[in-house]
Design a protein around this motif. Sequence first.
Motif, short mmCIF file in Angstrom:
data_model
loop_
_atom_site.label_atom_id
_atom_site.label_comp_id
_atom_site.label_asym_id
_atom_site.label_seq_id
_atom_site.Cartn_x
_atom_site.Cartn_y
_atom_site.Cartn_z
N ASP A 368 8.76 -7.11 -2.78
CA ASP A 368 9.03 -5.71 -2.45
C ASP A 368 8.46 -5.34 -1.07
O ASP A 368 7.41 -5.84 -0.68
CB ASP A 368 8.35 -4.76 -3.44
CG ASP A 368 8.53 -5.13 -4.89
OD1 ASP A 368 8.96 -4.26 -5.64
OD2 ASP A 368 8.21 -6.27 -5.28
N GLN A 370 7.38 -2.17 -0.70
CA GLN A 370 7.30 -0.98 -1.55
C GLN A 370 6.36 0.10 -1.07
O GLN A 370 6.42 1.23 -1.54
CB GLN A 370 6.86 -1.41 -2.96
CG GLN A 370 5.37 -1.69 -3.14
CD GLN A 370 4.89 -2.98 -2.48
OE1 GLN A 370 5.68 -3.79 -2.03
NE2 GLN A 370 3.58 -3.19 -2.44
N ASN A 371 5.48 -0.21 -0.13
CA ASN A 371 4.49 0.78 0.27
C ASN A 371 5.08 1.84 1.18
O ASN A 371 6.03 1.58 1.92
CB ASN A 371 3.32 0.09 0.97
CG ASN A 371 2.49 -0.72 0.02
OD1 ASN A 371 2.12 -0.25 -1.06
ND2 ASN A 371 2.20 -1.97 0.37
N GLY A 388 4.29 -5.25 2.39
CA GLY A 388 4.49 -5.27 0.95
C GLY A 388 4.14 -6.62 0.36
O GLY A 388 3.31 -7.37 0.89
#
Length: 596
Positions: A368, A370-371, A388
């Motif tokens: 990911d 994702q941050n 990520g």
Amino acid sequence: MSQLRSSIAPKDVDSSRDRWSRCRFAVRGPGSPVASPRRHGRSLHTAISIRRFVNRPAIAGVTLVVVASLAGCGSNSNSSAATACSAKPAAATDDTAGWTLPGGNLANTRDVASPITSSNVSTLGVAWCVPVESTGVTKAAGLANGYATTPVVVNGVVYTQDQESNVMAIRLATGKVLWTHTYNSLNGGPDGVNVVDGTVYAATDSAAVALSAATGRQLWSRTLIGNDREGIDMAPGYNDGTVYVSTVPVNPNKGEYLGGAKATLWALNAATGAPKWSWDEVQNLWGNPGLNSGGGLWDPPSFDAQGNLYIGIANPGPIGQGGWPKGYPWATSRPGPDLYTDSVVKLSPQGKLLWYYQLTPHDLFDWDLQNSPVLTTANGQPVVIDGGKAGILIELNAATGKLLWKLPVGVHSGPSNAGLITENATPTSRIPLPAKFELEPGVFGGVESQLATNGSTTFAAVNNLGVPLTVKGVTESSAAFQAAIPKATGEMIAVNQDTGKIEWDDKLPSSPYGAATVTNNVVFTTTYSGDLYAFNATTGAILLKTPLSAQTDAPVAIAGGYVIAGAAVPSLTAHNQALIIAYRLGAKGKLPDTVG
């Protein structure tokens, strides 16, 4: 799971009120074996949630509990009594400054002003603690609740959310619980809240909700998931009268990365919850929604001065660690780059795509991105920095999305270009990948939690944990893998934003799943083993290391002279206390229990 929850009126329940008032006599139920911190791209708690409750009935009902007081109270699994952890309340001026947004500010820099410096950080002591109590199915099963979010602090009140989506308001100066709104809605985390103009914005596993910040009364609810394979597990974003919430392909009641589970970003009217627009993060699931899934946000968008949104999007599914669907090895059910997974995306305030940068096309390994992207400057120009689970930091031009630098961090092994090799493969293609290899970052490696920046240096908490892999998935037993998680190591690194070069790199004996948080010349994180760390932002010298009450994957927030941390990993807290802990400069309180 798609039923609108606003049709259920909140009510007062005396037994829940008693849960708080009797907390010093509460006994936590037995735990279960250690579970993985971030299963298939979600939080520490997702795997536990799914394994325990995948067959449980849906939970209905919302309970509003207004509580008189809970200063210095905690529950103990080993005793029917708990030791108080409160200290003398701070002066009123101490709670005027706050961590007012989930990422500290709209740019998600996780950097706020405070009186805490490298010269006084060692004087942080326990001011108060509040238990993270089990409710709903976790209480019925005798299991520990979880906590993985960054709280927000507005007007001297701490607002936060646990892993059953319950929302709590706590007086910062005293630790007094002002109210709790109980949802009993298990989510995958990290979840959390956003508080603006007297309203708390949060989410359950299926709906975005708004609550009164003064009383906890629910104001509106809007179901967002499209089917029972989807969920929500992020803190909502907010900007200029609009609330932003994304679905994810994870529902603890059903499973994760099941076919047809897709991610959609919703822009909602903050006053009513009515949708303004939505943006499809995974299009048509790349032609095979029966097998494929993906996308999702873990954390809120970042916003620039023009109101443009910057989001970091999670991975596609299926993924290699879970094994490929029969007849579709190496993600051949989803050929191509699988846009817009593993990407930083910039959208206009109206939801128009302005640019995207995909770090890992055709991701095979749950990497990911994702941050929340961090908005900052480098060489005098606006830039976007993100990282990520691939264990790679990137810096992009904020106007164009052009890559400025790319930096691998932590330990790397295995075929990092596997996605590109297999992007156009068919189910019968010969795949030139090793029959077996050690993959790192593995299931829970890389940069799992949010970055921070002080304007010139970016700080990242890096996790090192590999996993043996073949085309059939993870080769080691579940028990062996779970035993490896507490033994995994990590790093806190500082990177020069102008050059993309590492300034310092501190090796840590445990995974720092607790993100990075900055104030003045101090950087904070928490580790899986249950320690709160403070580092000198210039040199990396460790200024403070103190044990928490339990293991943790929760970041910290800073408000005035306070540092607020959570310690509650389900099953790991079986013999320790799950607490939200407030440290304050000069406080002398003690925790009723510590790890180690």
